[in-house]
Design an enzyme around this catalytic site. Sequence first.
Site: not given
Length: 316
Positions: A126, A161, A211, A226, A234, A274, A282, A284
Site C-alpha cells: 500500500k 484498509k 492487475r 477483477r 471489492r 493494482d 497498490e 504488489n
Amino acid sequence: MPLDVVVVMDPIGSIKIAKDTTFAMLLEAQRRGHRLHYVRPGGLGLRDGRAVATAAPLRVRDDKAGWYELGDYAELAFGPGQVVLMRKDPPFDGEYLYDTHILDIARAAGAEVVNNPQGLRDFNEKLAAQLFPQCCPPTRISRDPAALKAFAAEHGRVVLKPLDGMGGRSIFLSQAGDPNLNVILETLTEGGRKLALAQRYIPEITDGDKRILLVDGVPVDYCLARIPQGDEFRGNLAAGGRGVGRPLSERDRWIAAQVGPEMRRRGMRFVGLDVIGDYLTEVNVTSPTCVRELDAQFGLNIAGLLFDAIEAGPAA
C-alpha cells in the site's frame, strides 16, 4: 545452461493450480530444463554464516489429480547458478522479514533472488504506491482516527484498509456520517496504535480492479480486471471477484511507465500494479498473481517472459 530454481512458497499441496502464478513459473522452469527445488515451509536458515535451506527435488505437472512430486529433503546451500523464487504470500510478519535477511546472504553468495530481498522489505504494497503520487487518488495514512475521519469528511465516500492485508481482507467502504465510521477506524488503527489507509472511493471499481503485471519494469500487454459481484464492492478474486482480461489502456501504460523503471532499478523483477479507473492503488511485490488467468484468456506465456529475463541476467 540449466539452473537450479529454488522456490520458497506456501505449502504446494494446498494450491489451486488453475490460478496459481507460482505454479505457472515452476511449469515454465521445468519446461526449459531447469532443476526445481522446493523449500520446506520454514526451511530457510543459516549455517556458520552461510544461507541454507531444507529443500527437496521437485517435479510438477499440470494435472489437478496430482500436480507435484517431491524427493527427499536435504540441506541445500545457496550460491551461483541458482534462482530463488521468493513467492511466500503475506502477511509480512517477523518471520517473513527474517527470511528476507537470509535471502540477502544467499544473494551475496551468488544466487539470483526474485524479487530482491531489499525491495521486499522496502515496498509495503500500500505504501509503495505513494512513491508515485502523480498516479494515485487522494490518500491519507495515519494512526490517528480523527485524521482519517476528517479525510472522510473532506472526500465523502472512502475506502479504509490496513497496511498488511491481502485478498480484500478488512477493507471497508464508508463515508462521512456513517454511524459505523468511528468503530471501523478504532478497529483498523487498534485505538491509534496501527497505521491505516483511507482513500477516496473510485466509482470505476464497478468496472474492475485491474492487475497489471510488470516483468523487469515492462508491462504485459493485457491486464486482468477483477470485477465485484453481487452486493460486494471489492474486486479481489479471493472476495469473489470475476476476472476479465483486457488490453492495457493508454492510461494504464502511462502508470506502468511511471512505476516500471524504479521497480527495475531496485531489482523487482515481477511486480503487480493494482489500478482502478485512472488511479494506481497498490504495488504488489511479494507474490503477484493473475498469470494463469491471463495466459488462458489470451494465449500468453507470462512466466516465459520472466524466465527470458532471468536467463538474460540480473536486471539491476
